[in-house]
Design an enzyme around this catalytic site. Structure first.
Site: not given
Ligand code: NAP
Length: 460
Positions: A136-137, A160-161, A163, A234, A268
């Site tokens: 989500w970031n 599939k992102h 939630s 990643e 990240c």
């Protein structure tokens, strides 16, 4: 359980969605297969034209997409606008260069005993439906940096992102459809993470790419391994930011603040460990603390806001638990370190020093800087490498000898000297060790999900 879109600024529920049933998921998988059968026949020129249209669609409605990201996960609106622009850039980059990366490559001519010759080539062909599991970031950028090369290569994508960003996920599907790609070339799957392993095993999924945390990476790679599927991972990082005495200290300080607080500290490649040479630490550290305390925290839709809320309550609570764990183990807190009163999932800029050894294994996914002081370059490099992660590193020095040592000896996927670690559509991006494997972006990123087919043809 419903998939909920919640505004982290005030905790209001924006929208809820019912996860896909097994039958609905089956329909989407079947559609991906038929879409691939059509789409793989598109010429490189057609695919590039589609990516240019996608870039234009992003640019035309950039405020709308930026606002959606800010509402769903709290990033400051200026950063969200920049993110939309970067997504358009990666689409245009692959539209411009994709055909070059995908050209047939001539191999050696083979002279055969009967006097004839065989010609050889390497052809780069798509694999099929690729499963993209995303965090989500950076709700748009993470998707577009794998979507654009996948589409250019002729693959189709099942997303599939995370939630907590379902509206962003659906918006991206809508954008791809509007850009004229075949129906099913990119589909969003509203399902929770615990349904991914069985999906990876489905024979119609040809490969999977994940951007996410270390435990999720292990779980996905295990599922993909059981099904013999290629993966790109990643994962997390604990990037060092090293400052040595010869550096431009003002520039290093300004960049250190940005490097730690960008995206509300949830990146990240955020600088997570500040490694200071002992001769500069006594002045550098108080200046950093002063800058952190002056940061404007508030409504991320306000253009003046520098630090918005963390994306979810669970994310904020976990960060605070990690900070408490450090303090209980004897760490010193220079600023922050508490949950502020009031609504929203805010966490203040926090600086910790005198850290216990356990800090090296933890990814602090929020505005918390861990500060270390070292006597020399060797100690800085040793400390930087003493981490299970190996994503990026930023190091500051004007000394060419030190620069070369850092470029050569830091164990990670990218090293930036006198600059902020960042991703760029033109350059490979990824990590080593527990930060994952494989690369995104640039030519290498596109080639991760193509079949390098060797062709051998004997002349008659
Ligand atoms: P996460 O919890 O690992 O989730 C990432 C994605 O994986 C989400 O879509 C999630 O779905 C899904 N997922 C959860 N459990 C799963 C499972 N058992 N099997 C398969 N998929 C599963 O990570 P996050 O908290 O969203 O993102 C933050 C992490 O991503 C940090 O560690 C950060 O460093 C890393 N990250 C890495 C990069 C990079 O390029 N290296 C870039 C950005 C972020 P649900 O939301 O439904 O749980």
């Amino acid at each position: 359980m419903a998939i909920a879109s919640i505004n982290p600024y005030d905790g209001t529920v924006l929208q809820t969605f019912t996860p896909l049933t097994d039958a609905e998921l089956e329909t989407k998988l079947a559609l991906a297969v038929t879409a691939f059968a059509t789409y793989r026949r598109w010429s490189l020129t057609q695919r590039a034209a589609g990516l240019y249209r996608l870039a234009d669609a992003l640019t035309q409605e950039r405020e709308q997409w930026a606002r959606l990201m800010t509402l769903e996960m709290g990033k400051p609106i200026q950063a969200a606008l920049a993110e939309v622009d970067k997504c358009a850039w990666v689409c245009r980059y692959y539209a411009e260069w994709g055909a070059d990366f995908l050209q047939d490559q001539a191999g050696p001519l083979e002279r055969l005993p009967d006097g004839t010759v065989a010609q050889t080539w390497i052809r780069r062909q798509p694999l099929g439906p690729i499963l993209a599991v995303m965090p989500w970031n950076f709700p748009f950028w993470q998707v577009f940096r794998c979507l654009a090369p996948a589409l250019m290569a002729g693959n189709v994508v099942l997303l599939k992102h995370a939630s907590n960003v379902p509206q962003c996920a659906l918006a991206i599907e809508q954008l791809v459809t509007q850009a004229g790609f075949p129906t099913g070339a990119m589909q969003t799957l509203l399902i929770p993470g615990d349904r991914v392993a069985s999906l990876v095993a489905d024979p119609r999924i040809k490969a999977a790419t994940l951007t996410g945390s270390e435990p999720t990476g292990m779980s996905l790679a295990a599922a993909a391994g059981r099904a013999l599927k290629k993966t790109v991972l990643e994962l997390g990082g604990s990037d060092p930011f090293i400052v040595l005495p010869s550096a431009d200290l003002d520039a290093a300080l300004a960049t250190a603040v940005t490097a730690r607080l960008l995206n509300n500290g949830q990146s990240c490649i955020a600088a997570k460990r500040l490694i200071l040479h002992a001769t500069i630490a006594p002045t550098f550290l108080p200046r950093l603390v002063e800058r952190f305390q002056a940061v404007k925290m508030g409504n991320p839709l306000d253009a003046a806001t520098e630090l918005g809320p963390l994306a979810t309550q669970a994310q904020r609570d976990e960060l605070h638990r990690q900070v408490r764990q450090m303090l209980d183990a004897g760490a010193k807190c220079w600023c922050g370190g508490h949950i502020p009163p009031g609504p929203g999932y805010f966490y203040p800029p926090t600086v910790l020093s005198d850290l216990p050894p356990s800090a090296r294994d933890i990814e602090f996914f929020g505005p918390v800087f861990l500060v270390y002081v070292v006597p020399d370059l060797d100690a800085a490099i040793q400390l930087a490498n003493d981490s299970p992660f190996g994503l990026g590193a930023s190091a500051w020095t004007r000394d060419p000898h030190e620069q070369e040592r850092l470029l050569n000896d830091l164990e990670c996927g990218s090293v930036f000297i006198n600059g902020l670690v960042k991703s760029d559509p033109r350059l490979p991006f990824g990590g080593i060790k527990h930060s994952g494997y494989g690369r995104e972006l640039g030519e290498f990123g596109l080639l991760e999900f193509v079949n390098l087919k060797t062709l051998w043809v004997k002349s008659s």
